[in-house]
Scaffold this motif. Structure first.
Motif, PDB file in Angstrom:
ATOM      1  N   PHE A   1       0.847  -1.199   0.000  1.00  0.00           N
ATOM      2  CA  PHE A   1       0.000   0.000   0.000  1.00  0.00           C
ATOM      3  C   PHE A   1       0.884   1.251   0.000  1.00  0.00           C
ATOM      4  N   ARG A   2       1.892   1.250   0.859  1.00  0.00           N
ATOM      5  CA  ARG A   2       2.790   2.414   0.944  1.00  0.00           C
ATOM      6  C   ARG A   2       3.543   2.626  -0.366  1.00  0.00           C
ATOM      7  N   SER A   3       3.993   1.528  -0.992  1.00  0.00           N
ATOM      8  CA  SER A   3       4.729   1.661  -2.263  1.00  0.00           C
ATOM      9  C   SER A   3       3.829   2.228  -3.350  1.00  0.00           C
ATOM     10  N   LYS A   4       2.603   1.730  -3.402  1.00  0.00           N
ATOM     11  CA  LYS A   4       1.672   2.218  -4.429  1.00  0.00           C
ATOM     12  C   LYS A   4       1.426   3.707  -4.250  1.00  0.00           C
ATOM     13  N   LEU A   5       1.269   4.137  -3.002  1.00  0.00           N
ATOM     14  CA  LEU A   5       1.048   5.564  -2.740  1.00  0.00           C
ATOM     15  C   LEU A   5       2.283   6.376  -3.112  1.00  0.00           C
ATOM     16  N   LYS A   6       3.440   5.842  -2.757  1.00  0.00           N
ATOM     17  CA  LYS A   6       4.687   6.553  -3.027  1.00  0.00           C
ATOM     18  C   LYS A   6       4.901   6.738  -4.530  1.00  0.00           C
ATOM     19  N   GLU A   7       4.611   5.679  -5.278  1.00  0.00           N
ATOM     20  CA  GLU A   7       4.842   5.723  -6.737  1.00  0.00           C
ATOM     21  C   GLU A   7       3.805   6.557  -7.479  1.00  0.00           C
ATOM     22  N   ALA A   8       2.649   6.767  -6.848  1.00  0.00           N
ATOM     23  CA  ALA A   8       1.570   7.485  -7.556  1.00  0.00           C
ATOM     24  C   ALA A   8       1.903   8.973  -7.659  1.00  0.00           C
ATOM     25  N   ASN A   9       1.584   9.554  -8.838  1.00  0.00           N
ATOM     26  CA  ASN A   9       1.745  11.001  -8.991  1.00  0.00           C
ATOM     27  C   ASN A   9       0.620  11.734  -8.254  1.00  0.00           C
ATOM     28  N   GLY A  10      -0.500  11.055  -8.103  1.00  0.00           N
ATOM     29  CA  GLY A  10      -1.630  11.673  -7.419  1.00  0.00           C
ATOM     30  C   GLY A  10      -2.553  10.620  -6.839  1.00  0.00           C
ATOM     31  N   VAL A  11      -3.444  11.060  -5.972  1.00  0.00           N
ATOM     32  CA  VAL A  11      -4.363  10.142  -5.300  1.00  0.00           C
ATOM     33  C   VAL A  11      -5.785  10.709  -5.392  1.00  0.00           C
ATOM     34  N   ILE A  12      -6.741   9.803  -5.603  1.00  0.00           N
ATOM     35  CA  ILE A  12      -8.155  10.192  -5.488  1.00  0.00           C
ATOM     36  C   ILE A  12      -8.784   9.282  -4.431  1.00  0.00           C
ATOM     37  N   ILE A  13      -9.428   9.900  -3.461  1.00  0.00           N
ATOM     38  CA  ILE A  13     -10.172   9.117  -2.465  1.00  0.00           C
ATOM     39  C   ILE A  13     -11.659   9.404  -2.682  1.00  0.00           C
ATOM     40  N   CYS A  14     -12.449   8.357  -2.808  1.00  0.00           N
ATOM     41  CA  CYS A  14     -13.894   8.516  -3.035  1.00  0.00           C
ATOM     42  C   CYS A  14     -14.612   7.673  -1.990  1.00  0.00           C
ATOM     43  N   THR A  15     -15.382   8.323  -1.133  1.00  0.00           N
ATOM     44  CA  THR A  15     -15.886   7.590   0.022  1.00  0.00           C
ATOM     45  C   THR A  15     -17.345   7.856   0.360  1.00  0.00           C
ATOM     46  N   PRO A  16     -18.016   6.831   0.875  1.00  0.00           N
ATOM     47  CA  PRO A  16     -19.326   7.075   1.459  1.00  0.00           C
ATOM     48  C   PRO A  16     -19.165   7.658   2.866  1.00  0.00           C
ATOM     49  N   GLU A  17     -20.286   7.970   3.462  1.00  0.00           N
ATOM     50  CA  GLU A  17     -20.312   8.430   4.868  1.00  0.00           C
ATOM     51  C   GLU A  17     -21.035   7.355   5.670  1.00  0.00           C
ATOM     52  N   TYR A  18     -20.441   6.954   6.769  1.00  0.00           N
ATOM     53  CA  TYR A  18     -21.095   6.006   7.677  1.00  0.00           C
ATOM     54  C   TYR A  18     -21.291   6.710   9.013  1.00  0.00           C
ATOM     55  N   ALA A  19     -22.556   6.805   9.448  1.00  0.00           N
ATOM     56  CA  ALA A  19     -22.868   7.427  10.743  1.00  0.00           C
ATOM     57  C   ALA A  19     -22.153   8.771  10.900  1.00  0.00           C
ATOM     58  N   PHE A  20     -22.248   9.582   9.839  1.00  0.00           N
ATOM     59  CA  PHE A  20     -21.688  10.942   9.816  1.00  0.00           C
ATOM     60  C   PHE A  20     -20.160  10.971   9.848  1.00  0.00           C
ATOM     61  N   GLY A  21     -19.525   9.848   9.605  1.00  0.00           N
ATOM     62  CA  GLY A  21     -18.054   9.831   9.646  1.00  0.00           C
ATOM     63  C   GLY A  21     -17.473   9.083   8.458  1.00  0.00           C
ATOM     64  N   VAL A  22     -16.144   9.006   8.438  1.00  0.00           N
ATOM     65  CA  VAL A  22     -15.420   8.250   7.404  1.00  0.00           C
ATOM     66  C   VAL A  22     -15.542   6.764   7.752  1.00  0.00           C
ATOM     67  N   PRO A  23     -15.854   5.885   6.783  1.00  0.00           N
ATOM     68  CA  PRO A  23     -15.918   4.451   7.085  1.00  0.00           C
ATOM     69  C   PRO A  23     -14.633   3.973   7.773  1.00  0.00           C
ATOM     70  N   GLY A  24     -14.813   3.103   8.762  1.00  0.00           N
ATOM     71  CA  GLY A  24     -13.662   2.633   9.532  1.00  0.00           C
ATOM     72  C   GLY A  24     -12.570   2.033   8.673  1.00  0.00           C
ATOM     73  N   VAL A  25     -12.968   1.310   7.624  1.00  0.00           N
ATOM     74  CA  VAL A  25     -11.971   0.625   6.793  1.00  0.00           C
ATOM     75  C   VAL A  25     -11.056   1.643   6.086  1.00  0.00           C
ATOM     76  N   LEU A  26     -11.613   2.797   5.720  1.00  0.00           N
ATOM     77  CA  LEU A  26     -10.788   3.829   5.072  1.00  0.00           C
ATOM     78  C   LEU A  26      -9.905   4.521   6.111  1.00  0.00           C
ATOM     79  N   LYS A  27     -10.480   4.846   7.260  1.00  0.00           N
ATOM     80  CA  LYS A  27      -9.687   5.509   8.310  1.00  0.00           C
ATOM     81  C   LYS A  27      -8.539   4.591   8.737  1.00  0.00           C
TER      82      LYS A  27
END
Ligand code: FMN
Length: 176
Positions: A62-88
């Motif tokens: 995961f860290r290598s993929k992020l490091k190598e990426a020129n950019g990142v897009i995060i697209c997320t639902p909202e769970y109970a008014f917060g960021v889903p636990g799996v993403l956090k």
């Protein structure tokens, strides 16, 4: 080839948020490859005690993929008014390793509700900004009533949202 790592905050097979990322893959210019990260659900629960030179392989990947990426897009639902636990949980693995520092990043939240997941989106921005992400101008898009914005084939049907995605992508790419 420029690379964008796209992270969906939903693990659902028919996720609207993942549908958005697949749509962005289709509209990306030919010299930009968008990889949809598919191991978010495989990351172990973050624990500083196992974050060392023997960190789990899936974390290193995961860290290598992020490091190598020129950019990142995060697209997320909202769970109970917060960021889903799996993403956090995924983001917690990056706090100390620093791959988000100065990384051009765009954020999207999508919800069947009229609020578009705005509270999760706001919380996500606080988290990634403190981690040093460079959130690009016009790079934060909230998609309310998402089920009416794509057809069953994942084709976008709402012009305003399509335009917002186009502006967001251009802004992200010009920040590489
Ligand atoms: C446990 C749970 C909590 C939810 N909480 C919210 C919420 O706070 N705000 C919201 O807009 N939608 C909420 N929803 C509805 C999600 O937005 C909806 O399930 C959406 O389709 C999830 O995104 P996905 O299609 O990408 O999986 C919740 C759904 C679940 C399962």
């Amino acid at each position: 080839m420029n690379k964008i790592l796209a992270i969906s905050g939903s693990l659902r097979n028919t996720s609207s948020n993942t549908t958005i990322l697949k749509y962005l893959q289709k509209i990306a210019p030919s010299d930009v490859e968008i990889e949809i990260y598919d191991e978010l659900g495989a990351l172990p629960h973050f624990n500083p005690d196992i974050d060392n030179e023997k960190s789990p392989e899936v974390v290193t990947r995961f860290r290598s993929k992020l490091k190598e990426a020129n950019g990142v897009i995060i697209c997320t639902p909202e769970y109970a008014f917060g960021v889903p636990g799996v993403l956090k949980n995924g983001l917690d693995w990056i706090v100390s390793s620093g791959e988000f520092t100065d990384k051009p990043t765009a954020t999207i939240s999508a919800s069947p509700l009229a609020t578009g997941g705005d509270k999760a989106h706001a919380s996500l921005l606080v988290t990634i900004k403190v981690m040093g992400a460079k959130v690009v101008e016009s790079g934060s898009v909230t998609v309310p009533i998402v089920l009416k914005k794509f057809d069953s084939e994942g084709v976008i049907t709402d012009e305003k949202t399509a335009k917002e995605f186009e502006v967001m992508m251009n802004s992200l790419i010009s920040a590489f």
